[in-house]
Enzyme design. Structure first.
Site, PDB file in Angstrom:
ATOM      1  N   ARG A  15     -11.715   5.485   9.959  1.00 23.67           N
ATOM      2  CA  ARG A  15     -10.736   4.774   8.981  1.00 23.67           C
ATOM      3  C   ARG A  15      -9.418   4.851   9.218  1.00 23.67           C
ATOM      4  O   ARG A  15      -8.710   4.083   9.889  1.00 23.67           O
ATOM      5  CB  ARG A  15     -11.125   5.265   7.417  1.00 23.67           C
ATOM      6  N   ASP A  16      -8.833   5.939   8.928  1.00 20.63           N
ATOM      7  CA  ASP A  16      -7.294   6.264   8.927  1.00 20.63           C
ATOM      8  C   ASP A  16      -6.923   6.082  10.387  1.00 20.63           C
ATOM      9  O   ASP A  16      -5.788   5.648  10.826  1.00 20.63           O
ATOM     10  CB  ASP A  16      -6.827   7.708   8.601  1.00 20.63           C
ATOM     11  N   HIS A 207      -3.599  15.985   3.357  1.00 15.06           N
ATOM     12  CA  HIS A 207      -3.894  14.601   4.145  1.00 15.06           C
ATOM     13  C   HIS A 207      -2.631  14.618   4.894  1.00 15.06           C
ATOM     14  O   HIS A 207      -1.573  14.325   4.596  1.00 15.06           O
ATOM     15  CB  HIS A 207      -4.293  13.528   3.431  1.00 15.06           C
ATOM     16  N   HIS A 209      -0.404  14.373   8.364  1.00 12.60           N
ATOM     17  CA  HIS A 209      -0.117  13.928   9.654  1.00 12.60           C
ATOM     18  C   HIS A 209       0.821  14.799  10.482  1.00 12.60           C
ATOM     19  O   HIS A 209       1.653  15.413   9.988  1.00 12.60           O
ATOM     20  CB  HIS A 209       0.590  12.536   9.488  1.00 12.60           C
ATOM     21  N   CYS A 240      -0.867   4.856   9.221  1.00 11.63           N
ATOM     22  CA  CYS A 240      -0.768   3.775   8.644  1.00 11.63           C
ATOM     23  C   CYS A 240       0.019   2.686   9.157  1.00 11.63           C
ATOM     24  O   CYS A 240       0.934   2.669   9.588  1.00 11.63           O
ATOM     25  CB  CYS A 240      -0.250   4.160   7.285  1.00 11.63           C
ATOM     26  N   ASN A 249      -2.977  11.432  12.514  1.00  9.70           N
ATOM     27  CA  ASN A 249      -3.241  12.507  11.669  1.00  9.70           C
ATOM     28  C   ASN A 249      -3.513  13.847  12.324  1.00  9.70           C
ATOM     29  O   ASN A 249      -3.500  13.760  13.528  1.00  9.70           O
ATOM     30  CB  ASN A 249      -5.176  12.150  11.135  1.00  9.70           C
TER      31      ASN A 249
HETATM   32  P1  HMG Z   1      -2.876  -9.487  -1.728  1.00 11.95           P
HETATM   33  O1  HMG Z   1      -2.493 -10.390  -0.533  1.00 11.95           O
HETATM   34  O2  HMG Z   1      -1.824  -9.272  -2.660  1.00 11.95           O
HETATM   35  O3  HMG Z   1      -4.478  -9.811  -2.277  1.00 11.95           O
HETATM   36  O4  HMG Z   1      -3.227  -8.037  -1.069  1.00 11.95           O
HETATM   37  P2  HMG Z   1      -4.448 -10.982  -3.312  1.00 11.95           P
HETATM   38  O5  HMG Z   1      -5.685 -10.231  -4.511  1.00 11.95           O
HETATM   39  O6  HMG Z   1      -3.510 -11.905  -3.779  1.00 11.95           O
HETATM   40  O7  HMG Z   1      -5.716 -11.941  -2.533  1.00 11.95           O
HETATM   41  C1  HMG Z   1      -5.423 -12.451  -1.251  1.00 11.95           C
HETATM   42  C2  HMG Z   1      -6.617 -12.725  -0.275  1.00 11.95           C
HETATM   43  O8  HMG Z   1      -7.098 -11.512   0.100  1.00 11.95           O
HETATM   44  C3  HMG Z   1      -7.493 -13.586  -1.171  1.00 11.95           C
HETATM   45  O9  HMG Z   1      -8.329 -14.338  -0.146  1.00 11.95           O
HETATM   46  C4  HMG Z   1      -8.630 -12.505  -1.624  1.00 11.95           C
HETATM   47  O10 HMG Z   1     -10.054 -12.957  -1.812  1.00 11.95           O
HETATM   48  C5  HMG Z   1      -8.575 -11.543  -0.402  1.00 11.95           C
HETATM   49  P3  HMG Z   1      -7.995 -15.901  -0.238  1.00 11.95           P
HETATM   50  O11 HMG Z   1      -8.419 -16.543  -1.383  1.00 11.95           O
HETATM   51  O12 HMG Z   1      -6.565 -16.130   0.234  1.00 11.95           O
HETATM   52  O13 HMG Z   1      -8.925 -16.305   0.932  1.00 11.95           O
HETATM   53  N1  HMG Z   1      -8.604 -10.227  -0.552  1.00 11.95           N
HETATM   54  C6  HMG Z   1      -9.726  -9.291  -0.141  1.00 11.95           C
HETATM   55  N2  HMG Z   1     -10.470  -9.613   0.927  1.00 11.95           N
HETATM   56  C7  HMG Z   1     -11.256  -8.660   1.508  1.00 11.95           C
HETATM   57  N3  HMG Z   1     -11.204  -7.211   0.566  1.00 11.95           N
HETATM   58  C8  HMG Z   1     -10.351  -6.987  -0.240  1.00 11.95           C
HETATM   59  C9  HMG Z   1      -9.622  -8.099  -0.860  1.00 11.95           C
HETATM   60  N4  HMG Z   1      -8.813  -8.073  -1.872  1.00 11.95           N
HETATM   61  C10 HMG Z   1      -8.359  -9.360  -1.582  1.00 11.95           C
HETATM   62  N5  HMG Z   1     -10.602  -5.959  -0.934  1.00 11.95           N
HETATM   63  C11 HMG Z   1      -4.672  -6.161  -0.789  1.00 11.95           C
HETATM   64  C12 HMG Z   1      -3.567  -6.940  -1.732  1.00 11.95           C
HETATM   65  C13 HMG Z   1      -4.781  -4.609  -1.660  1.00 11.95           C
HETATM   66  C14 HMG Z   1      -5.836  -6.770  -0.689  1.00 11.95           C
HETATM   67  C15 HMG Z   1      -3.874  -5.907   0.253  1.00 11.95           C
HETATM   68  O14 HMG Z   1      -2.508  -5.191   0.210  1.00 11.95           O
HETATM   69  C16 HMG Z   1      -4.546  -5.054   1.398  1.00 11.95           C
HETATM   70  O15 HMG Z   1      -5.838  -4.967   1.644  1.00 11.95           O
HETATM   71  N6  HMG Z   1      -3.863  -3.704   1.531  1.00 11.95           N
HETATM   72  C17 HMG Z   1      -4.417  -2.634   2.424  1.00 11.95           C
HETATM   73  C18 HMG Z   1      -3.565  -1.940   3.388  1.00 11.95           C
HETATM   74  C19 HMG Z   1      -4.268  -1.031   4.085  1.00 11.95           C
HETATM   75  O16 HMG Z   1      -5.562  -0.734   4.014  1.00 11.95           O
HETATM   76  N7  HMG Z   1      -3.555   0.261   4.389  1.00 11.95           N
HETATM   77  C20 HMG Z   1      -3.676   1.354   5.081  1.00 11.95           C
HETATM   78  C21 HMG Z   1      -4.723   2.455   4.150  1.00 11.95           C
HETATM   79  S1  HMG Z   1      -3.635   3.282   3.034  1.00 11.95           S
HETATM   80  C22 HMG Z   1      -3.315   4.729   4.164  1.00 11.95           C
HETATM   81  O17 HMG Z   1      -3.471   4.641   5.367  1.00 11.95           O
HETATM   82  C23 HMG Z   1      -2.696   5.835   3.742  1.00 11.95           C
HETATM   83  C24 HMG Z   1      -3.698   7.140   3.387  1.00 11.95           C
HETATM   84  O18 HMG Z   1      -4.341   7.539   4.546  1.00 11.95           O
HETATM   85  C25 HMG Z   1      -3.141   8.468   2.868  1.00 11.95           C
HETATM   86  C26 HMG Z   1      -1.920   8.638   3.724  1.00 11.95           C
HETATM   87  O19 HMG Z   1      -1.931   8.974   4.785  1.00 11.95           O
HETATM   88  O20 HMG Z   1      -1.074   8.959   2.851  1.00 11.95           O
HETATM   89  C27 HMG Z   1      -4.901   6.530   2.546  1.00 11.95           C
HETATM   90 MG    MG Z   2      -3.240   8.484   6.240  1.00 13.34          MG
END
Ligand code: HMG
Ligand code: MG
Length: 305
Positions: A15-16, A207, A209, A240, A249
């Site tokens: 995933r990450d 967690h 990096h 990320c 990581n």
């Molecule tokens: P948004 O654009 O504000 O969402 O994104 P929305 O609710 O306005 O919906 C827009 C469209 O997205 C709609 O589709 C929804 O159905 C669809 P449309 O009607 O336009 O066809 N949608 C989805 N589709 C699939 N799965 C879903 C989903 N939700 C809405 N769950 C949202 C908000 C949260 C969805 C977006 O910002 C997003 O997906 N962000 C994720 C970013 C991400 O994955 N970042 C990396 C992970 S975090 C990380 O790496 C840190 C970590 O490792 C720890 C660390 O290192 O610190 C964990």
């Molecule tokens: Mg991370």
């Protein structure tokens, strides 16, 4: 406090790691990677993310990855979930564990999830209680705990506030993230030390990096504070996509090499993780940053137990 006798390694490479790769891997390749990691004895493998494919195309198909791993036993397979829609998709794919994520920095959280920190909690309230009622294990991530690419320094009090709220909401585990790899051991000791006063230390994970080469030193600082759960990614994959400058990581191989040498039990087969990483490096067409992967085992007779 001395070091623990056992550490749970939470493998986040599929995933990450893969979420930040320019070359998206196919579902087949991701299933193979997860299977290799499961075979290497990793007790927890985060297999994907039910986030918007418009935001992170590399994680599209996570439902199929999870479905195809459904028969694996003796391993925990969490998936990342940002909102109710992601939760429903994860449940439909058979998820037994989910991980929600927010941040200690408002700007990072908005860039990463299009929500304020308060709005993240509103989203979680729409499904975390149900997840808990259904007996799912829920992990909560706090990103940018030691520094933010947009806001710079982050006060430790913010981390404590967000982590406490995640634990209060029902997260079984809270993982404290150094998203852009800026932390140093004294800072880790300070933040974990403060957190321990409000969240039982058994519920905390780190967690880290390795962006600036401090991840293993930070692990030691965390272990000394009582942490026994450490996240890492095979080969040092990852970062990320919404954290500029965030590189890999902490590598699982580097972590396990150090822990084994210290006599700390992980149940992880180091050589098998390295084999899994080499296969992924081949599919990605680039070398991975793990030091152990580059150097190999210590010379005969000098290997730690
Ligand atoms: P948004 O654009 O504000 O969402 O994104 P929305 O609710 O306005 O919906 C827009 C469209 O997205 C709609 O589709 C929804 O159905 C669809 P449309 O009607 O336009 O066809 N949608 C989805 N589709 C699939 N799965 C879903 C989903 N939700 C809405 N769950 C949202 C908000 C949260 C969805 C977006 O910002 C997003 O997906 N962000 C994720 C970013 C991400 O994955 N970042 C990396 C992970 S975090 C990380 O790496 C840190 C970590 O490792 C720890 C660390 O290192 O610190 C964990
Ligand atoms: Mg991370």
């Amino acid at each position: 406090m001395s070091f623990p006798s056992r550490v749970t390694v939470v493998e986040v490479g599929p995933r990450d790691g893969l979420q930040n790769e320019a070359t998206p891997l196919s579902v087949d390749d991701r299933v193979t990677f997860c299977d290799d990691l499961i075979g290497a004895g990793l007790p927890v493998v985060e297999v994907g993310a039910f986030v918007s494919p418009a935001w992170v195309p590399q994680m599209a198909g996570s439902g199929e990855v999870l479905r195809r791993l459904a028969t694996r036993t003796g391993v925990r397979l969490p998936v990342l979930v940002p909102n109710r829609k992601g939760f429903e998709l994860a449940r439909a794919a058979g998820a037994r564990e989910i991980a929600v994520f927010t941040a200690a920095s408002e700007t990072f959280n908005r860039r990463n999830t299009n929500a304020t920190i308060a709005e993240s909690f509103d989203r979680f309230a729409e499904f975390v209680p149900e997840a808990r009622r259904d007996g799912l294990h829920v992990r909560g991530y706090v990103s940018t705990c030691f520094g933010c690419p947009y806001e710079g320094a982050i006060p430790a009090g913010r981390v404590v506030e967000v982590a406490t709220r995640l634990a209060g909401m029902g997260c079984d585990e809270v993982s404290i993230g150094d998203t852009i790899g800026v932390a140093v051991p004294t800072q880790v000791a300070d933040v974990v030390g403060r957190l321990r006063d409000v969240v039982p230390v058994e519920q905390l994970a780190v967690h880290l990096h390795d962006t600036r080469g401090t991840a293993l030193a930070n692990v030691l600082a965390a272990l000394k504070e009582g942490i026994t759960v450490v996240d890492s990614a095979a080969g040092g994959l990852g970062g990320c996509p919404y954290a500029p400058g965030a590189s890999g990581n902490l590598a699982t191989e580097d972590l396990v090499y150090m822990l084994q040498g210290m006599g700390i039990v992980t149940d992880v087969d180091l050589a098998a993780v390295a084999t899994a990483s080499r296969a992924v490096a081949h599919r990605l067409g680039r070398p991975l940053p793990s030091r152990y992967l580059a150097a190999g085992p210590a010379p005969l007779g000098r290997s730690p137990s």
